[in-house]
Design a protein around this motif. Structure first.
Motif, PDB file in Angstrom:
ATOM      1  N   GLY A  38      63.720  20.376 -54.842  1.00 64.23           N
ATOM      2  CA  GLY A  38      62.800  21.045 -55.749  1.00 64.23           C
ATOM      3  C   GLY A  38      63.451  21.401 -57.068  1.00 64.23           C
ATOM      4  N   ASP A  39      62.659  22.032 -57.933  1.00 57.94           N
ATOM      5  CA  ASP A  39      63.136  22.373 -59.273  1.00 57.94           C
ATOM      6  C   ASP A  39      63.946  23.660 -59.252  1.00 57.94           C
ATOM      7  OD1 ASP A  39      61.946  20.199 -60.365  1.00 57.94           O
ATOM      8  OD2 ASP A  39      60.142  21.262 -61.033  1.00 57.94           O
ATOM      9  N   ASP A  40      65.159  23.605 -59.723  1.00 63.92           N
ATOM     10  CA  ASP A  40      66.002  24.782 -59.929  1.00 63.92           C
ATOM     11  C   ASP A  40      65.978  25.769 -58.751  1.00 63.92           C
ATOM     12  OD1 ASP A  40      66.224  23.595 -62.406  1.00 63.92           O
ATOM     13  OD2 ASP A  40      64.662  24.843 -63.291  1.00 63.92           O
ATOM     14  N   PRO A  41      66.289  25.301 -57.548  1.00 65.25           N
ATOM     15  CA  PRO A  41      66.201  26.196 -56.392  1.00 65.25           C
ATOM     16  C   PRO A  41      67.270  27.298 -56.422  1.00 65.25           C
ATOM     17  CG  PRO A  41      67.279  24.155 -55.767  1.00 65.25           C
ATOM     18  CD  PRO A  41      66.792  23.965 -57.178  1.00 65.25           C
ATOM     19  N   LEU A  94      70.455  26.792 -58.873  1.00 68.84           N
ATOM     20  CA  LEU A  94      71.023  25.455 -59.047  1.00 68.84           C
ATOM     21  C   LEU A  94      70.171  24.711 -60.074  1.00 68.84           C
ATOM     22  CD1 LEU A  94      71.713  24.617 -55.291  1.00 68.84           C
ATOM     23  CD2 LEU A  94      73.011  26.079 -56.843  1.00 68.84           C
TER      24      LEU A  94
ATOM     25  N   MET B   1      65.677  17.379 -63.384  1.00 65.44           N
ATOM     26  CA  MET B   1      64.745  16.805 -62.426  1.00 65.44           C
ATOM     27  C   MET B   1      63.468  16.391 -63.147  1.00 65.44           C
ATOM     28  SD  MET B   1      65.257  19.356 -59.226  1.00 65.44           S
ATOM     29  CE  MET B   1      66.870  20.048 -58.855  1.00 65.44           C
ATOM     30  N   GLU B  76      58.053  20.688 -53.723  1.00 63.49           N
ATOM     31  CA  GLU B  76      59.291  19.905 -53.609  1.00 63.49           C
ATOM     32  C   GLU B  76      60.428  20.690 -52.980  1.00 63.49           C
ATOM     33  OE1 GLU B  76      60.224  18.343 -57.450  1.00 63.49           O
ATOM     34  OE2 GLU B  76      58.189  17.587 -57.735  1.00 63.49           O
ATOM     35  N   LYS B  77      60.294  22.011 -53.032  1.00 68.98           N
ATOM     36  CA  LYS B  77      61.328  22.868 -52.468  1.00 68.98           C
ATOM     37  C   LYS B  77      61.518  22.594 -50.978  1.00 68.98           C
ATOM     38  CE  LYS B  77      62.171  27.841 -52.032  1.00 68.98           C
ATOM     39  NZ  LYS B  77      61.597  29.168 -52.282  1.00 68.98           N
TER      40      LYS B  77
END
Lengths: 276, 181
Positions: A38-41, A94, B1, B76-77
């Protein structure tokens, strides 16, 4: 990261209060998750020095000296760092894909001797980190039974967003270090993983390694896995089950720089092993 | 991303294809996946990934169903929870990927059709493979079902099937006429 190595480490271990407790307790940094998408976890971490693995029962680890190496080589700061009674916590976002190394490291001289009355002395004092430049003045010239060791210590863990990268896995050439052959965020139950241990950048031949699965609190035995580094510093382990693992490696030899006669390194890390 | 615009996955169609005698390369690979109805207090549609893996564990992606509708791509996580798929290439993909990704499906039988000639499947070397289907459900379980097969597929050996116990029902492989698409 390398540039600030000494100063960072000195500050770190003093704050951590880890240096002298290392012998009896285990210092660990436990990520909430090691493989992320995912985005910027975000990942949140617990850091403590305890008897029971991953169970905070002794003292919080000071995290002022914890550094984060990002996949792009930058050093990041911790977010929301907080020290509790038994554990510290901090977060890390991240923002870039790849592998991050989170940990602290220290190295320095330590001396033990007896004074004229036969009382045992040590430098630096318990819980303190040595400033090697003060050795000459801190330790008497006529110290009896003087033993000087060159000690190093590292506590690490790894987390990955997206596909794993290996830039942060490069050794710094200081103290006892782990160079993963198998990526530390690609570990699966039933599979073998290989690692290499280095002492000051050279293979740490004969280093003793112990791996313990988390959850010791809920079982009677430690279920330790022992290994020894070969002539190239390599060892491998086949993960018996999924879970968080604590790894500890110890190395000692007589190849210290003067005035030390003994070179000693310890390395510990937290690895997450996923079910296949 | 970096993201690309989500495009509708055109490969999923209702099928009732007649089998014709023609080379496998001119056919569509058809994978039917049954998602069981579960009697649980909190139900979420599973994330599902489908891929073909060779003996050296290199993967050819066929499909991934995930929650594409969440704001800020938050779905997406949870892709990492398809942990074998994530390891077998999922983590190297910038989702959504045209022709591979689509939204999750509820209980029922869902059929994927992929044109063999028009996809990466055309590049596969003959040999042994495994079709792997992995499902992971929020506050639920995870299951991996696999079907060993020999590529190219022989009509006489089809359909191939296997079944899961919890998160996946029957998985079935067949060939369909490409002209029906």
């Amino acid at each position: 990261m390398k540039k600030n190595f000494t100063s960072v480490l000195v500050a770190g271990l003093m704050a951590a209060g880890v240096a002298m407790q290392a012998e009896a307790h285990r210092a660990w940094i436990l990520p909430s998750s090691t493989v992320l998408s995912g985005d910027d976890p975000y990942v949140t971490f617990d850091a403590a020095v305890s008897n029971t693995i991953f169970f905070p029962d002794h003292v919080a680890m000071g995290v002022d000296a914890v550094t984060v190496a990002a996949p792009n080589g930058k050093t990041l700061s911790l977010e929301n760092a907080s020290r509790g009674k038994y554990r510290s916590t901090f977060d890390l976002q991240l923002t870039e894909e790849g592998t991050y190394k989170v940990g602290l490291a220290s190295s320095g001289l330590r001396a033990f001797w007896k004074d004229a009355e036969g009382k045992r002395k040590m430098w630096p004092r318990r819980g303190q980190q040595a400033n090697d430049a003060e050795f000459e003045t801190a330790v008497p010239k006529d110290a009896k039974d003087l033993r000087v060791t060159q000690s190093s210590r590292r506590v690490e863990t790894f987390v990955t967003a997206g596909a794993p990268t290996s830039d942060v896995l490069k050794p710094e050439g200081v103290g006892l270090e782990l160079v993963p052959v198998t990526h530390p965020n690609d570990l699966y139950a039933g599979e073998a993983a290989s690692f290499k241990l280095l002492i000051d950048g050279e293979p740490a031949k004969g280093a003793e390694v112990v791996l313990i699965p988390g959850g010791t609190r809920y079982r009677d035995s430690q279920n330790e896995i022992s290994a020894q580094a070969d002539a190239e510093g390599k060892f491998s382990v086949t993960w018996p089950s999924a879970g968080q693992y604590f790894m500890e490696a110890e190395y000692e030899d007589g190849k210290a720089r003067a005035p030390a006669t003994v070179r000693r390194g310890s390395y510990s890390a937290t690895f997450e092993v996923l079910p296949l | 991303m970096e993201k690309t615009l989500l495009k509708r996955f055109a490969g999923i169609v209702a099928t009732g294809a007649l089998f014709l005698t023609m080379s496998a390369e001119a056919r569509n690979l058809q994978v039917s996946i049954e998602i069981p109805r579960l009697n649980v207090a909190e139900y979420h549609k599973p994330y599902v990934a489908v891929w073909l893996e060779d003996e050296s564990r290199s993967a050819t992606q066929i499909a991934v169903w995930y929650d594409v509708g969440m704001r800020n791509n938050e779905g997406e996580k949870w892709l990492k929870d398809l942990r074998q798929w994530w390891r077998r290439g999922g983590r190297a993909l910038d989702v959504p990927v045209d022709g591979i990704t689509s939204a999750t499906y509820g209980p029922g039988e869902h059929t994927l059709e992929v044109s063999i000639a028009g996809s990466d499947l055309a590049k596969l070397a003959p040999g042994k493979y495994r079709l792997r289907v992995e499902a992971a459900r929020e506050v639920g379980g995870r299951e991996l079902v696999e079907i060993p097969l020999t590529w190219p597929l022989e009509e006489s050996e089809l359909p191939l099937s296997a079944a899961g116990n919890e998160e996946l029902g029957r998985v079935r492989i067949a060939l369909a006429s490409a002209s029906d698409n």
